[in-house]
Design a protein around this motif. Structure first.
Motif, mmCIF file in Angstrom:
data_model
loop_
_atom_site.group_PDB
_atom_site.id
_atom_site.type_symbol
_atom_site.label_atom_id
_atom_site.label_comp_id
_atom_site.label_asym_id
_atom_site.label_seq_id
_atom_site.Cartn_x
_atom_site.Cartn_y
_atom_site.Cartn_z
ATOM 1 N N SER A 46 0.811 -1.209 0.000
ATOM 2 C CA SER A 46 0.000 0.000 0.000
ATOM 3 C C SER A 46 0.850 1.267 0.000
ATOM 4 C CB SER A 46 -0.924 0.014 1.231
ATOM 5 O OG SER A 46 -0.165 -0.020 2.428
ATOM 6 N N GLY A 47 2.170 1.112 -0.058
ATOM 7 C CA GLY A 47 3.066 2.254 0.025
ATOM 8 C C GLY A 47 3.484 2.804 -1.320
ATOM 9 N N ARG A 48 4.442 3.746 -1.306
ATOM 10 C CA ARG A 48 4.841 4.437 -2.527
ATOM 11 C C ARG A 48 5.380 3.489 -3.581
ATOM 12 N NH1 ARG A 48 6.884 7.880 1.307
ATOM 13 N NH2 ARG A 48 5.586 9.706 1.600
ATOM 14 N N THR A 49 6.352 2.660 -3.208
ATOM 15 C CA THR A 49 6.903 1.751 -4.215
ATOM 16 C C THR A 49 6.077 0.489 -4.334
ATOM 17 O OG1 THR A 49 8.436 0.651 -2.674
ATOM 18 C CG2 THR A 49 9.226 2.638 -3.823
ATOM 19 N N GLY A 50 5.640 -0.069 -3.199
ATOM 20 C CA GLY A 50 4.929 -1.334 -3.244
ATOM 21 C C GLY A 50 3.657 -1.278 -4.069
ATOM 22 N N SER A 51 2.920 -0.172 -3.971
ATOM 23 C CA SER A 51 1.684 -0.072 -4.749
ATOM 24 C C SER A 51 1.985 -0.068 -6.243
ATOM 25 C CB SER A 51 0.918 1.191 -4.355
ATOM 26 O OG SER A 51 1.674 2.364 -4.636
ATOM 27 N N ARG A 52 3.083 0.580 -6.634
ATOM 28 C CA ARG A 52 3.451 0.596 -8.058
ATOM 29 C C ARG A 52 4.000 -0.745 -8.503
ATOM 30 N NH1 ARG A 52 3.264 5.887 -5.546
ATOM 31 N NH2 ARG A 52 2.563 7.356 -7.159
ATOM 32 N N VAL A 53 4.783 -1.400 -7.648
ATOM 33 C CA VAL A 53 5.269 -2.731 -7.994
ATOM 34 C C VAL A 53 4.099 -3.688 -8.162
ATOM 35 C CG1 VAL A 53 6.557 -4.743 -7.138
ATOM 36 C CG2 VAL A 53 7.547 -2.454 -6.942
ATOM 37 N N VAL A 69 17.983 -3.339 -5.647
ATOM 38 C CA VAL A 69 17.720 -2.115 -6.401
ATOM 39 C C VAL A 69 17.967 -0.940 -5.467
ATOM 40 C CG1 VAL A 69 16.016 -0.764 -7.685
ATOM 41 C CG2 VAL A 69 16.032 -3.271 -7.871
ATOM 42 N N ARG A 70 19.054 -0.215 -5.720
ATOM 43 C CA ARG A 70 19.389 0.961 -4.916
ATOM 44 C C ARG A 70 18.827 2.198 -5.606
ATOM 45 N NH1 ARG A 70 25.819 -0.184 -3.886
ATOM 46 N NH2 ARG A 70 25.604 -1.809 -2.265
ATOM 47 N N TYR A 119 9.066 -9.090 -3.475
ATOM 48 C CA TYR A 119 9.669 -7.759 -3.443
ATOM 49 C C TYR A 119 9.713 -7.336 -1.988
ATOM 50 C CZ TYR A 119 9.796 -2.647 -3.609
ATOM 51 O OH TYR A 119 10.106 -1.333 -3.392
ATOM 52 N N LEU A 120 10.897 -6.992 -1.510
ATOM 53 C CA LEU A 120 11.089 -6.648 -0.106
ATOM 54 C C LEU A 120 11.358 -5.164 0.044
ATOM 55 C CD1 LEU A 120 13.374 -9.622 1.028
ATOM 56 C CD2 LEU A 120 10.869 -9.529 0.856
ATOM 57 N N MET A 121 10.486 -4.498 0.789
ATOM 58 C CA MET A 121 10.640 -3.088 1.120
ATOM 59 C C MET A 121 10.496 -2.970 2.624
ATOM 60 S SD MET A 121 9.510 0.038 2.062
ATOM 61 C CE MET A 121 7.795 -0.381 2.381
ATOM 62 N N LEU A 171 14.542 -3.525 -2.125
ATOM 63 C CA LEU A 171 14.700 -2.093 -2.341
ATOM 64 C C LEU A 171 15.699 -1.548 -1.330
ATOM 65 C CD1 LEU A 171 13.822 0.549 -3.766
ATOM 66 C CD2 LEU A 171 12.128 0.812 -1.943
ATOM 67 N N SER A 172 16.750 -0.931 -1.831
ATOM 68 C CA SER A 172 17.743 -0.309 -0.975
ATOM 69 C C SER A 172 17.904 1.143 -1.390
ATOM 70 C CB SER A 172 19.075 -1.066 -1.060
ATOM 71 O OG SER A 172 19.986 -0.614 -0.067
ATOM 72 N N ALA A 173 18.830 1.831 -0.745
ATOM 73 C CA ALA A 173 18.999 3.264 -0.990
ATOM 74 C C ALA A 173 20.406 3.541 -1.489
ATOM 75 C CB ALA A 173 18.719 4.056 0.282
#
Length: 303
Positions: free
Chosen positions: A40-47, A145-146, A86-88, A120-122
């Protein structure tokens, strides 16, 4: 310019993702069921949207669906029977407990047969390295993925609230330049990594936008697109931490964020990365396009 097409839910799917899915359908390894943490978050919803548009079965892993990173008993029901994940990690991949949690979940995923994991990393975040190492040590087929700073941090979440309500963004970024990345590009890269067999296994992919902007320049582009006066006011990281504490953020989290901003925003990330082009075969989306689209949707209108 590479063409994009619309998925069944209206989500754009990048050409690189389409190519990967076509390859998967002709003999490549394809994840049929993908667990998406932070769905439900910024990246997860798009993934989740990009994966569904690519024909994958998406299993949302968020608190609303009974998944909790802090409760290991909730992991197996989500992971069992899935092919990839996918891990966030919230609230940040560099958080003190992230390495332990990511490593534990990755090992459990492998034990349950979920062997392909994308984390997902930074980009430039030294605090994230232990979590990345924990993933590598898990025995999974992994991809990291940084990402650079998200463009959507200005259109979603607390920074949006600040901009929309006060017309001002107070943030400890000084005049450092950052190549803001569109989270839709992150999603396309993640889905391609999940659907391309072992092409991106054991790889670290760094993604950014196509140009460098200071936070002041980014806010100025948002203001121009939104048709209203918006300003950026830089403050020292410590002063920003004091403000967070005043809003009730726990002291331990404040100290972590002050240290994080002090490193991430010291200029180390003032360069471009070509991961989007490497993986998708196209240029990353530009910040100006993001700003125009979000403004057209009324994101920054005054309440």
């Amino acid at each position: 310019m590479t063409q994009n097409t619309q998925g069944t839910d209206g989500t754009e799917v990048g050409q690189g993702t389409q190519d990967a899915v076509r390859a998967a359908g002709t003999g490549g390894a394809r994840a049929a069921t993908v667990v998406v943490t932070g769905a439900s978050g910024r990246t997860g919803s798009r993934v989740a949207a990009a994966a569904a548009a690519a024909g994958l079965t998406v299993r949302a892993a968020c608190r609303a669906q009974g998944f909790d990173w802090q409760d290991e008993t909730t992991w197996a029901p989500v992971l069992r029977g899935a092919d990839a994940a996918y891990l966030m990690y919230p609230s940040d991949i560099g958080a003190p407990d992230a390495a332990q949690r990511v490593g534990s979940l990755a090992r459990e995923a492998v034990a349950l047969g979920v062997e392909r994991l994308v984390l997902l990393s930074a980009r430039g975040e030294e605090q994230a390295l232990p979590a990345e190492e924990a993933l590598r040590a898990s025995g999974a087929r992994w991809t990291v993925v940084r990402a650079a700073w998200f463009a959507q941090n200005l259109s979603e979440g607390p920074l949006l609230t600040e901009l929309r309500e006060s017309g001002e963004l107070v943030f400890p970024a000084g005049d450092v330049r950052e190549p803001f990345v569109d989270v839709r590009d992150i999603a396309d890269v993640v889905v391609t990594a999940l659907t391309s067999g072992d092409r991106w296994t054991g790889r670290i992919v760094e993604v950014s936008g196509p140009r460098l902007l200071t936070f002041g320049e980014a806010v100025a582009e948002v203001a121009a697109a939104a048709g209203r006066e918006l300003v950026y006011r830089p403050v020292p990281a410590r002063a920003y931490g004091e403000a967070l504490a005043g809003f009730g953020v726990p002291a331990e989290e404040v100290e972590f964020l002050v240290g994080l901003f002090g490193t991430l925003l010291d200029g180390r990330n003032a360069h471009l990365s070509d991961g989007v082009r490497q993986v998708l075969g196209r240029a990353p989306r530009d910040f100006a396009d993001f700003a125009r689209e979000a403004a057209a949707a009324g994101v920054w209108k005054q309440p």
